[in-house]
Design an enzyme around this catalytic site. Structure first.
Site, PDB file in Angstrom:
ATOM      1  N   SER A  41       0.836  -1.196   0.000  1.00 25.59           N
ATOM      2  CA  SER A  41       0.000   0.000   0.000  1.00 25.59           C
ATOM      3  C   SER A  41       0.871   1.247   0.000  1.00 25.59           C
ATOM      4  CB  SER A  41      -0.916   0.017   1.227  1.00 25.59           C
ATOM      5  OG  SER A  41      -1.605   1.254   1.344  1.00 25.59           O
ATOM      6  N   TYR A  43      -0.969  -0.507   9.917  1.00 19.13           N
ATOM      7  CA  TYR A  43      -1.146  -0.905   8.515  1.00 19.13           C
ATOM      8  C   TYR A  43       0.060  -0.495   7.670  1.00 19.13           C
ATOM      9  CZ  TYR A  43      -3.520  -1.161   3.951  1.00 19.13           C
ATOM     10  OH  TYR A  43      -3.876  -1.445   2.649  1.00 19.13           O
ATOM     11  N   LYS A 100       2.546  -3.040   5.723  1.00 24.41           N
ATOM     12  CA  LYS A 100       2.618  -3.018   4.259  1.00 24.41           C
ATOM     13  C   LYS A 100       4.019  -2.707   3.746  1.00 24.41           C
ATOM     14  CE  LYS A 100      -1.466  -4.203   2.891  1.00 24.41           C
ATOM     15  NZ  LYS A 100      -1.614  -5.548   2.277  1.00 24.41           N
TER      16      LYS A 100
END
Length: 301
Positions: free
Chosen positions: A149, A162, A166
């Site tokens: 991401s 997150y 990622k």
């Protein structure tokens, strides 16, 4: 392009994962559709979403099987790959797509919120990839496709867990690419821009945030699948250790960390000389504190 291949797609019960599974099957692959049927936060368990995608594939003449094991547990991840072996007798491609969100500003983030996201995205990608590694080695071929991401590649507020996971996935992917190259195995990452359940949970309290979400809604999840199909194919044998980004009809090859600029001091550095010499020389090349929408500031094409 995937005739005769067996593909495992995790988190394939909806969104981008579903599109991957359908596209792989449409290109001749037999597919293990893995999804635990949980909420975006990773709560709950429902076999329905995975089976529904399997039914869609079979209705179009394809071959698929549903699997509801979790990627976030070592033994469970082993069963995902074993499902491919038991059902189809081989595994050729692993698409690490499963993911959850527990968005929270760093200063408010709990240990549980941190660990839950790391377990699914980073540990889960390792577990499933590792489960397939012996099979890839034995057959002398294989494809890994991992979802990363721009939250990790560039940055985003409220997503420390997150983002860390990622960016970790990109390092994992490159290590896999290096370690498995002699077995004709490739490993690549895709950073997607697309409207999905996960994108729908992004906070939108300000006009700027709401405008960003409206842009997201124009980006179809199906736009990501063609790149995944290509990377899964024999035609992508020479592409490994790369990071791609798909944003509507735009496809990007993303940069990777390399030395940007250096300064040398014959006598070595002191804190004072760093302040007086090094930083003034390096300052023009320092990266600004940007978020993904700051870098991708134009409307999708």
């Amino acid at each position: 392009m995937l005739e005769g291949k067996v593909v495992v797609v995790t988190g394939a019960g909806g969104g981008i994962g579903r599109d991957f599974a359908l596209a792989m099957a449409a290109n001749g692959a037999r597919v293990v559709v893995n999804d635990i049927g949980a909420s975006v936060a990773g709560e709950g368990n429902d076999a329905g979403p995975a089976q529904k995608v399997v039914d869609e594939i079979k209705a179009k003449g394809g071959s698929a099987v549903a699997n509801t094991d979790s990627v976030a547990d070592w033994d469970s991840a082993q069963r995902i790959v074993q499902c491919a072996m038991d059902t189809f007798g081989q595994v050729d491609v692993v698409v690490n797509n499963a993911g959850i969100l527990r968005d929270r500003f760093f200063f408010n983030m709990s240990i549980e919120e941190w660990k839950a996201v790391i377990d699914v995205h980073l540990n889960g990608s390792f577990y499933v990839a590792r489960a397939a590694a012996p099979h890839f080695k034995n057959q002398g071929s294989g494809r890994y496709i991992h979802m990363t991401s721009t939250s990790g590649l560039i940055g985003q507020t409220g997503q420390a867990n997150y983002s860390a996971a990622k960016l970790g996935v990109t390092a994992l992917s490159r290590s896999i690419a290096l370690d498995m190259a002699k077995f004709n195995v490739t490993s690549n990452c895709i950073a997607p821009f697309a409207w999905s359940r996960m994108a729908g949970t992004i906070p939108s309290e300000t006009p700027e945030q709401q405008a960003r979400l409206e842009k997201f809604k124009t980006m179809e999840t199906g736009k990501i699948a063609p790149l995944a199909v290509y990377l899964a194919s024999d035609g992508a044998a020479g592409v490994s250790g790369q990071i791609f980004c798909v944003r509507s009809n735009e496809l990007f090859l993303m940069s990777q960390s390399r030395p940007l600029r250096s300064v040398h001091h014959a006598e070595g550095w002191t804190p004072q000389s760093i302040a007086e010499i090094a930083l003034p020389a390096l300052k023009p090349n320092l990266y600004p504190l940007e978020r993904t929408p700051d870098v991708f500031s134009w409307d999708p094409i």
